[in-house]
Write an enzyme that holds these catalytic residues in place. Structure first.
Site, PDB file in Angstrom:
ATOM      1  N   PRO A 133       0.812  -1.225   0.000  1.00 27.48           N
ATOM      2  CA  PRO A 133       0.000   0.000   0.000  1.00 27.48           C
ATOM      3  C   PRO A 133       0.845   1.273   0.000  1.00 27.48           C
ATOM      4  CG  PRO A 133      -0.729  -1.544   1.699  1.00 27.48           C
ATOM      5  CD  PRO A 133       0.586  -2.048   1.182  1.00 27.48           C
ATOM      6  N   GLU A 164       3.233  -8.115   8.788  1.00 31.19           N
ATOM      7  CA  GLU A 164       3.254  -6.644   8.798  1.00 31.19           C
ATOM      8  C   GLU A 164       4.031  -6.080   7.617  1.00 31.19           C
ATOM      9  OE1 GLU A 164       1.346  -4.780  10.895  1.00 31.19           O
ATOM     10  OE2 GLU A 164       0.666  -6.816  11.330  1.00 31.19           O
ATOM     11  N   ARG A 191      -3.042  -9.329 -20.203  1.00 29.46           N
ATOM     12  CA  ARG A 191      -4.060  -9.092 -21.234  1.00 29.46           C
ATOM     13  C   ARG A 191      -3.631  -8.065 -22.276  1.00 29.46           C
ATOM     14  NH1 ARG A 191      -7.953  -5.488 -20.710  1.00 29.46           N
ATOM     15  NH2 ARG A 191      -9.667  -6.916 -21.122  1.00 29.46           N
ATOM     16  N   ASP A 208     -10.989  -0.889 -24.009  1.00 30.19           N
ATOM     17  CA  ASP A 208     -11.165  -0.919 -22.563  1.00 30.19           C
ATOM     18  C   ASP A 208     -11.324   0.480 -21.988  1.00 30.19           C
ATOM     19  OD1 ASP A 208     -10.939  -3.611 -22.241  1.00 30.19           O
ATOM     20  OD2 ASP A 208      -8.834  -3.592 -21.671  1.00 30.19           O
TER      21      ASP A 208
HETATM   22  N1  ADE Z   1      -0.551  -5.601  -0.030  1.00 28.85           N
HETATM   23  C1  ADE Z   1      -1.471  -5.363   0.909  1.00 28.85           C
HETATM   24  N2  ADE Z   1      -2.295  -4.401   0.514  1.00 28.85           N
HETATM   25  C2  ADE Z   1      -1.900  -4.005  -0.739  1.00 28.85           C
HETATM   26  C3  ADE Z   1      -2.340  -3.042  -1.681  1.00 28.85           C
HETATM   27  N3  ADE Z   1      -3.387  -2.258  -1.433  1.00 28.85           N
HETATM   28  N4  ADE Z   1      -1.675  -2.911  -2.823  1.00 28.85           N
HETATM   29  C4  ADE Z   1      -0.612  -3.676  -3.073  1.00 28.85           C
HETATM   30  N5  ADE Z   1      -0.137  -4.602  -2.229  1.00 28.85           N
HETATM   31  C5  ADE Z   1      -0.775  -4.774  -1.068  1.00 28.85           C
END
Ligand code: ADE
Length: 254
Positions: free
Chosen positions: A94, A121, A159, A174
């Site tokens: 994230p 974590e 793809r 797309d």
């Molecule tokens: N691992 C955990 N959450 C994630 C996300 N939102 N994007 C990429 N990898 C992740």
């Protein structure tokens, strides 16, 4: 052939991509080659330990440097043997920049991708500093592990590879390709629950249909994702179509 290696504690999860649908067929057709690497196979002790408690305390566990380093190096070595000049190592988390269509297109030009899927974590920061080329997030939410995120990136990249989509045009049509959302689609029956398919689609007039589809794409983008217009010029013809969309939406009481 695109080489894709993934460092993951859950290799079997990737059967979902390599054995089903369009991405499964592309794998059978050797459009890409996939190989998972389990960091447990590179653990130093008999218990095959790959995680440890975080320095500084706190909840959860952190994936240790050494098994991940060894797994990443093995994956890159395999890719080099397969002819990849510079395997690109990607950590999904994230904390990375958000995945976009543009990013997907540039990844689809690479010769080899090595993904790292974290659990717990996360991974020791020194893995990222020393052995990762870039980080990618698939959205502002947290998954239980990186595997699903890696599969999202894989699917969207595969793809785009030549020959994967049966109809060569469908990747071009797309959402996001022209910076816009996709238009609505219809198939039989002509009337469902009292709702008829828009007349223009039954007209056989190809130019009118193209215009209508572009108008719908523009209108929906403005209504649902106005932010997309920030990174895109709107031409005079498109402004006209947007005006027409607004008029017709008003007429329909939307
Ligand atoms: N691992 C955990 N959450 C994630 C996300 N939102 N994007 C990429 N990898 C992740």
């Amino acid at each position: 052939m695109l080489q894709i290696d993934v460092v993951t504690l859950f290799p079997k999860m990737f059967d979902a991509v390599t054995q089903s649908g369009i991405t499964g067929r592309a794998c059978d057709n050797r459009v890409y080659q996939f190989l998972p690497w389990n960091p447990r196979d590179f653990a130093a002790n008999a218990h095959r330990t790959i995680d440890d408690r975080p320095y500084g305390g706190g909840p959860g566990m952190v994936m240790m440097v050494e098994p991940l380093k060894q797994a990443l190096l093995a994956a890159q070595q395999r890719q080099r043997s397969a002819g990849v000049r510079k395997p690109k190592v990607i950590y999904v988390s994230p904390q990375g920049p958000l995945l976009t269509h543009q990013k997907v297109m540039s990844l689809s030009q690479e010769e080899g991708l090595v993904f790292l899927a974290g659990r717990y974590e996360g991974v020791d920061e020194r893995v990222i500093e020393g052995y990762v080329d870039e980080e990618i997030s698939i959205g502002d939410y947290v998954l239980s592990g990186g595997e699903l995120a890696v599969m999202v990136v894989m699917d969207s990249v595969i793809r785009q590879l030549p020959g994967v989509l049966g109809d060569e045009q469908s990747a071009q049509q797309d959402s996001f390709v022209n910076g816009l959302l996709d238009c609505p689609h219809y198939t039989r029956p002509e009337v469902f629950d009292g709702r008829a398919v828009p007349n223009v689609l039954m007209s056989g007039n190809h130019a009118d249909i193209m215009r209508w589809r572009l108008m719908q794409s523009l209108g929906r983008t403005q209504q649902r994702r106005e932010d997309l217009f920030k990174s895109r010029e709107v031409s005079a013809e498109e402004r006209q179509l947007l005006e027409q969309y607004r008029m017709e939406a008003q007429g329909a009481g939307k």
